[in-house]
Scaffold this active site. Structure first.
Site, PDB file in Angstrom:
ATOM      1  N   GLY A   1      17.084  20.103 -29.515  1.00 34.18           N
ATOM      2  CA  GLY A   1      18.030  19.758 -30.577  1.00 34.18           C
ATOM      3  C   GLY A   1      18.498  20.929 -31.421  1.00 34.18           C
TER       4      GLY A   1
ATOM      5  CG  ASN B   1      23.644  23.389 -29.197  1.00 32.57           C
ATOM      6  OD1 ASN B   1      24.441  24.244 -29.558  1.00 32.57           O
ATOM      7  ND2 ASN B   1      22.904  23.526 -28.101  1.00 32.57           N
TER       8      ASN B   1
ATOM      9  CE  LYS C   1      25.456   6.692 -15.138  1.00 27.01           C
ATOM     10  NZ  LYS C   1      24.733   7.943 -15.072  1.00 27.01           N
TER      11      LYS C   1
ATOM     12  CG  MET D   1      18.596  16.922 -20.335  1.00 26.62           C
ATOM     13  SD  MET D   1      19.723  18.302 -20.002  1.00 26.62           S
ATOM     14  CE  MET D   1      19.165  18.770 -18.372  1.00 26.62           C
ATOM     15  NE  ARG D   2      19.950   8.404 -18.860  1.00 25.01           N
ATOM     16  CZ  ARG D   2      18.855   8.518 -18.109  1.00 25.01           C
ATOM     17  NH1 ARG D   2      17.885   9.308 -18.470  1.00 25.01           N
ATOM     18  NH2 ARG D   2      18.734   7.835 -17.005  1.00 25.01           N
TER      19      ARG D   2
ATOM     20  CG  ASN E   1      28.380  18.939 -22.043  1.00 21.82           C
ATOM     21  OD1 ASN E   1      27.342  18.773 -22.695  1.00 21.82           O
ATOM     22  ND2 ASN E   1      28.385  19.489 -20.846  1.00 21.82           N
TER      23      ASN E   1
ATOM     24  CG  HIS F   1      27.378  23.991 -18.799  1.00 22.65           C
ATOM     25  ND1 HIS F   1      26.373  23.181 -18.316  1.00 22.65           N
ATOM     26  CD2 HIS F   1      27.474  25.031 -17.937  1.00 22.65           C
ATOM     27  CE1 HIS F   1      25.902  23.712 -17.197  1.00 22.65           C
ATOM     28  NE2 HIS F   1      26.546  24.828 -16.950  1.00 22.65           N
TER      29      HIS F   1
HETATM   30  C1  GRF Z   1      21.789  23.988 -24.462  1.00 20.12           C
HETATM   31  O1  GRF Z   1      21.585  25.205 -23.799  1.00 20.12           O
HETATM   32  C2  GRF Z   1      23.067  23.346 -23.992  1.00 20.12           C
HETATM   33  O2  GRF Z   1      24.046  24.246 -23.634  1.00 20.12           O
HETATM   34  C3  GRF Z   1      22.612  22.588 -22.777  1.00 20.12           C
HETATM   35  O3  GRF Z   1      21.323  22.122 -23.106  1.00 20.12           O
HETATM   36  C4  GRF Z   1      20.731  22.975 -24.084  1.00 20.12           C
HETATM   37  C5  GRF Z   1      20.296  22.126 -25.226  1.00 20.12           C
HETATM   38  O4  GRF Z   1      19.587  22.858 -26.205  1.00 20.12           O
HETATM   39  N1  GRF Z   1      23.552  21.556 -22.442  1.00 20.12           N
HETATM   40  P1  GRF Z   1      19.252  22.179 -27.598  1.00 20.12           P
HETATM   41  O5  GRF Z   1      18.500  20.888 -27.315  1.00 20.12           O
HETATM   42  O6  GRF Z   1      20.534  21.935 -28.332  1.00 20.12           O
HETATM   43  O7  GRF Z   1      18.363  23.169 -28.323  1.00 20.12           O
END
Ligand code: GRF
Length: 190
Positions: free
Chosen positions: A12, A14, A65, A90-91, A107, A109
């Site tokens: 978390g 981000n 799902k 992650m889904r 999103n 990435h």
């Molecule tokens: C990040 O590197 C993001 O780009 C990827 O998953 C990671 C999540 O990190 N999709 P966090 O949970 O926000 O620390």
């Protein structure tokens, strides 16, 4: 003020930067819900620290799902969200879900898309030996790690970089970049 939900599965980091930016009014938005598919994830604690409601579930409790997504959709539909921010969620969202929130799901990435899609973007890019690595923020469409790019930022890989140091550099880029993008999308009146 825009209404956001953040979907996360893990640490978390981000999420934390989005919550701080909303609290500090850097972005004209409020996070009204965090959605988490991992009852043990640290992001739940981060949401609680900010008193943000968290919808936590265990995917194994759903037989399909569709039912899992119905559970989320029933919760979010009355919220009239402006954006859904995927932040390490992650889904893979179904086409049906993506269509319902067309142009509203974003999103982040940890690679320069369209290179190195998938769950191990940093590792894959580093192993490949690319000399420029970076981060992409994009709208989500029906394909995985695909959709109109909103922002990218990159850095040169140094000879003494390791997987750990590039991971750190990626995360250092990610957090302000997500805030910058949300500022651009949410603070339209500025
Ligand atoms: C990040 O590197 C993001 O780009 C990827 O998953 C990671 C999540 O990190 N999709 P966090 O949970 O926000 O620390």
């Amino acid at each position: 003020m825009k209404k956001l939900a953040v979907f996360a599965s893990g640490n978390g980091g981000n999420l934390q930067s989005i919550l701080e930016a909303a609290r500090d009014k850097i972005i004209d938005a409020q996070v009204v819900l965090v959605v988490c598919d991992n009852p043990n994830a640290y992001c739940i604690k981060r949401a609680k620290n900010f008193n943000i409601e968290c919808l936590v579930f265990n995917p194994q409790d759903f037989t399909s799902k569709k039912l899992l997504e119905d559970y989320i959709l029933n919760k979010i539909e009355p919220l009239n969200l402006d954006y859904i921010c995927l932040a390490g969620y992650m889904r893979i969202l179904s086409k049906r879900f993506v269509h319902k929130y067309q142009d509203k799901i974003i999103n982040i990435h940890p690679s320069l898309l369209p290179s190195f899609k998938g769950a191990h973007g940093i590792y894959d890019a580093f192993q490949y030996g690319v000399k420029i690595m970076g981060v992409t923020i994009h709208y989500v469409d029906e394909e995985i790690d695909h959709g109109k790019i909103i922002a990218q930022e990159c850095f040169h890989v140094q000879d003494d970089d390791t997987l750990e140091t590039v991971e750190e550099k990626i995360h250092d880029i990610e957090h302000p970049l997500y805030v910058k993008v949300l500022k651009m999308l949410c603070n339209k009146g500025e």
